[in-house]
Scaffold this motif. Structure first.
Motif, mmCIF file in Angstrom:
data_model
loop_
_atom_site.group_PDB
_atom_site.id
_atom_site.type_symbol
_atom_site.label_atom_id
_atom_site.label_comp_id
_atom_site.label_asym_id
_atom_site.label_seq_id
_atom_site.Cartn_x
_atom_site.Cartn_y
_atom_site.Cartn_z
ATOM 1 N N MET A 94 86.833 16.914 55.229
ATOM 2 C CA MET A 94 86.789 17.806 56.391
ATOM 3 C C MET A 94 86.666 19.249 55.940
ATOM 4 O O MET A 94 85.918 20.040 56.509
ATOM 5 N N ILE A 111 83.108 20.155 54.893
ATOM 6 C CA ILE A 111 82.240 20.470 56.022
ATOM 7 C C ILE A 111 82.533 21.878 56.540
ATOM 8 O O ILE A 111 81.621 22.668 56.795
ATOM 9 N N PHE A 159 86.385 20.565 63.380
ATOM 10 C CA PHE A 159 87.134 20.054 62.231
ATOM 11 C C PHE A 159 88.420 20.839 62.014
ATOM 12 O O PHE A 159 89.409 20.279 61.553
ATOM 13 N N ARG A 172 84.084 12.998 67.016
ATOM 14 C CA ARG A 172 83.646 14.338 66.624
ATOM 15 C C ARG A 172 82.598 14.311 65.531
ATOM 16 O O ARG A 172 81.676 15.119 65.542
ATOM 17 N N THR A 173 82.720 13.377 64.559
ATOM 18 C CA THR A 173 81.699 13.342 63.511
ATOM 19 C C THR A 173 80.364 12.894 64.093
ATOM 20 O O THR A 173 79.309 13.395 63.684
ATOM 21 N N GLU A 181 76.980 15.132 63.954
ATOM 22 C CA GLU A 181 75.696 14.719 63.370
ATOM 23 C C GLU A 181 74.537 15.038 64.313
ATOM 24 O O GLU A 181 73.446 15.402 63.869
ATOM 25 N N SER A 191 79.538 13.727 54.251
ATOM 26 C CA SER A 191 80.969 13.886 54.512
ATOM 27 C C SER A 191 81.342 13.273 55.850
ATOM 28 O O SER A 191 82.417 12.677 55.985
ATOM 29 N N CYS A 192 80.451 13.401 56.867
ATOM 30 C CA CYS A 192 80.716 12.774 58.168
ATOM 31 C C CYS A 192 80.834 11.269 58.008
ATOM 32 O O CYS A 192 81.746 10.640 58.567
ATOM 33 N N ILE A 247 84.176 10.414 56.379
ATOM 34 C CA ILE A 247 85.339 10.532 57.267
ATOM 35 C C ILE A 247 85.452 9.275 58.125
ATOM 36 O O ILE A 247 86.541 8.725 58.304
ATOM 37 N N ARG A 248 84.311 8.790 58.618
ATOM 38 C CA ARG A 248 84.352 7.583 59.452
ATOM 39 C C ARG A 248 84.801 6.369 58.642
ATOM 40 O O ARG A 248 85.559 5.530 59.124
#
Lengths: 156, 381
Positions: free
Chosen positions: B122, B125, B155, B192-193, B197, B285-286, B289-290
């Motif tokens: 996070m 990003i 974030f 949010r990710t 995107e 990075s997104c 995170i998922r």
């Protein structure tokens, strides 16, 4: 022929860029008008400290672990309590973590700016008062249609 | 009482500098209080508007953090270590706790490792978005200044839910992390990710495919692969020159060995390549995170670690947003380290500044210079 294609592609790309920007004129704004609209932080936010006078033994571990040396242990009658100087506090809340008696707690009060320096020194009595209830109701929200913005919190 | 000494008479200063070739050059001082340089000075010599010589003059925001660390115990040092780059705080913090854990021999629980990785990604990003917004305003693109700073809030708000602080978290401590995931965090992170995107595609449309940007960035500030390796660059600067080097893959730490991600490299080595590496890293990075919120194991988040640093030597390094960040730490048995050498990504990339600027026009300086993502406060420490 190639320069013509290049120029045409550039014109298309610039038009797309402008259209992308113009589309966002109709979206909700990201920002808040701060004093009127206040951001609501969740429980667990590391705001100013809340001191439970009945639990505090005055051991001074909070003053020892404080990285900014903003805590002074001051006497009150027979007992000793921490006093905070918020001009130095970096809100790391190591004092809260290290308190063996759970006498310190983090609160959601983040708006503690003052006009004078001496008002930034918080006595144990002032620290022990629970945070003032302000009209904090805006939260950050993301949805697929409206995008991201600050919206009023839903009533529970 | 004697009279004060007289000031020396004013005389005209004549320039004694002459050039062999007869060409006249002008020396400009860009910074240290210049919006285009950050808190540092670049002494630029121009011939016409071609840059013929560049000397970076760092040290304007030097705080002596290595000395401060020697005088504090290892927990109190954590907020100080975050300060050089508060937009990338958790990655710097991670290098510190890794070196401490290496000396202490403490193993972090797996859930703690995942939470560390979550905050690091996070933070990566957020740091790249900050870089991108400054890049936009350098190039006169005001929308690209507003959008990334606004989207950082996605974030920052997530990090606030996780750690309790918006920017300087002090979240990683020796032995693990300070807090567990709050309820409802995973759904919020996925939402949010995915939204972010979509926003990255809009960034492409408004900025990265825009001829106003591409014509100013392609072929500007070229750093060849050989030169980047020779100068010891790291991070996006090195990967923008086509070198596939990333500590997250080369020396996997925390939860990175269990995550599926790719390292983005671009072969050209110009400003555009370095910018696109930043964009690709945000997408990766997104994804990470998922994966983390889906795969995170249950269990403890923190193992008890002593506040004492035993006698020993350790070298802890992580891949921060601006490249490799490392600590060389010597413990002598007390609660303070004997010595801590602190090297950050910006410090390593400083050598690339003259290399990318030489031979360019002065008007191209912001494009080439900021594409290195040099953060003066982090480099000066």
């Amino acid at each position: 022929m190639a320069p013509v294609i290049g120029k045409a592609k550039a014109a298309v790309d610039i038009s797309i860029a402008y259209l992308t920007g113009i589309r966002h004129l109709f979206h909700r704004p990201y920002t808040l008008r701060f004093p009127q609209q206040r951001y609501a932080v969740e429980k667990g936010y590391r705001g100013r400290h809340l001191l439970h006078l009945d639990r505090c033994t005055g051991c001074g571990i909070c003053a020892w672990i404080c990285p900014e040396k903003c805590i002074t242990i001051v006497p009150r009658g027979q007992r000793w309590y921490p006093q905070y100087f918020y001009g130095r506090c970096c809100f790391c809340h190591f004092c809260t973590d290290y308190c063996p008696e759970f006498a310190l707690e983090e609160t959601v009060e983040y708006d503690i700016a003052e006009y004078t320096r001496d008002r930034l020194v918080w006595s144990p009595e002032r620290l022990s008062k629970p945070p003032v209830k302000k009209d904090d109701k805006y939260v950050f929200s993301v949805d697929t249609i409206g995008g991201a913005s600050q919206v009023p919190q839903k009533e529970e | 009482m004697s009279a004060p000494p007289k000031p020396p008479p004013l005389t005209t200063v004549e320039s004694t500098e002459t050039s062999d070739s007869g060409a006249q050059t002008l020396t400009l001082s860009v910074g240290p209080q210049h919006s285009g340089s950050g808190h540092m000075r670049l002494i630029v010599e121009v011939d016409g508007d071609i840059i013929v010589n560049v000397a970076p003059d760092p040290g304007y925001v030097h705080r002596g953090i290595e000395k401060i660390i020697e005088l504090r115990n290892i927990i109190k040092s954590i907020p100080v270590i975050e300060r050089p780059s508060i937009i990338d705080a958790s990655n710097l913090n991670h290098a510190w706790v890794r070196s401490i854990e290496e000396i202490q021999g403490v193993e972090v629980p797996r859930r703690g490792q995942y939470l560390r990785t979550l905050l690091n990604e996070m933070n990566r990003i957020m740091s790249h978005l900050y870089w991108l917004s400054i890049y936009g305003v350098f190039l006169g693109h005001t929308t690209m200044f507003m959008w990334p700073l606004g989207d950082r809030e996605l974030f920052i708000d997530l990090a606030e839910k996780l750690t309790g602080a918006r920017i300087t978290y002090s979240y990683l401590v020796p032995g693990g992390v300070r807090r567990d995931l709050p309820p409802g965090f995973a759904e919020e992170a996925v939402k949010r990710t995915e939204y972010f995107e979509k926003r990255l595609k809009e960034y492409d449309r408004i900025f990265f495919n825009n001829p106003l940007f591409t014509s100013r960035a392609k072929g500007i500030g070229v750093l060849s692969r050989e030169k980047a390796i020779e100068l010891g660059c790291t991070g996006p600067t090195l990967r923008g020159s086509g070198v596939d080097a990333d500590l997250r893959k080369d020396e996997p730490y925390a939860a990175y060995p269990e995550l599926d991600f790719e390292i983005s490299t671009r072969p050209d080595g110009d400003s555009f390549s370095r910018a696109m590496v930043h964009m690709d890293e945000m997408r990766e990075s997104c994804k990470m995170i998922r994966q983390i919120v889906k795969k995170i194991p249950s269990g403890p988040i923190r193992r008890k670690a002593p506040i004492v640093l035993p006698r020993g030597v350790a070298y802890g390094r992580v891949e921060s947003a601006r490249g490799e960040c490392s600590f060389y730490l010597i413990g002598e048995g007390g609660d303070k380290p004997y010595r801590a050498r602190y090297i950050t990504g910006s410090y390593r990339n400083m050598a690339a500044i003259p290399a990318v600027l030489l031979g360019n026009r002065l008007a191209d300086m912001p494009t080439a210079w900021w594409s290195i993502d040099y953060w003066p406060v982090e480099a000066d420490r």
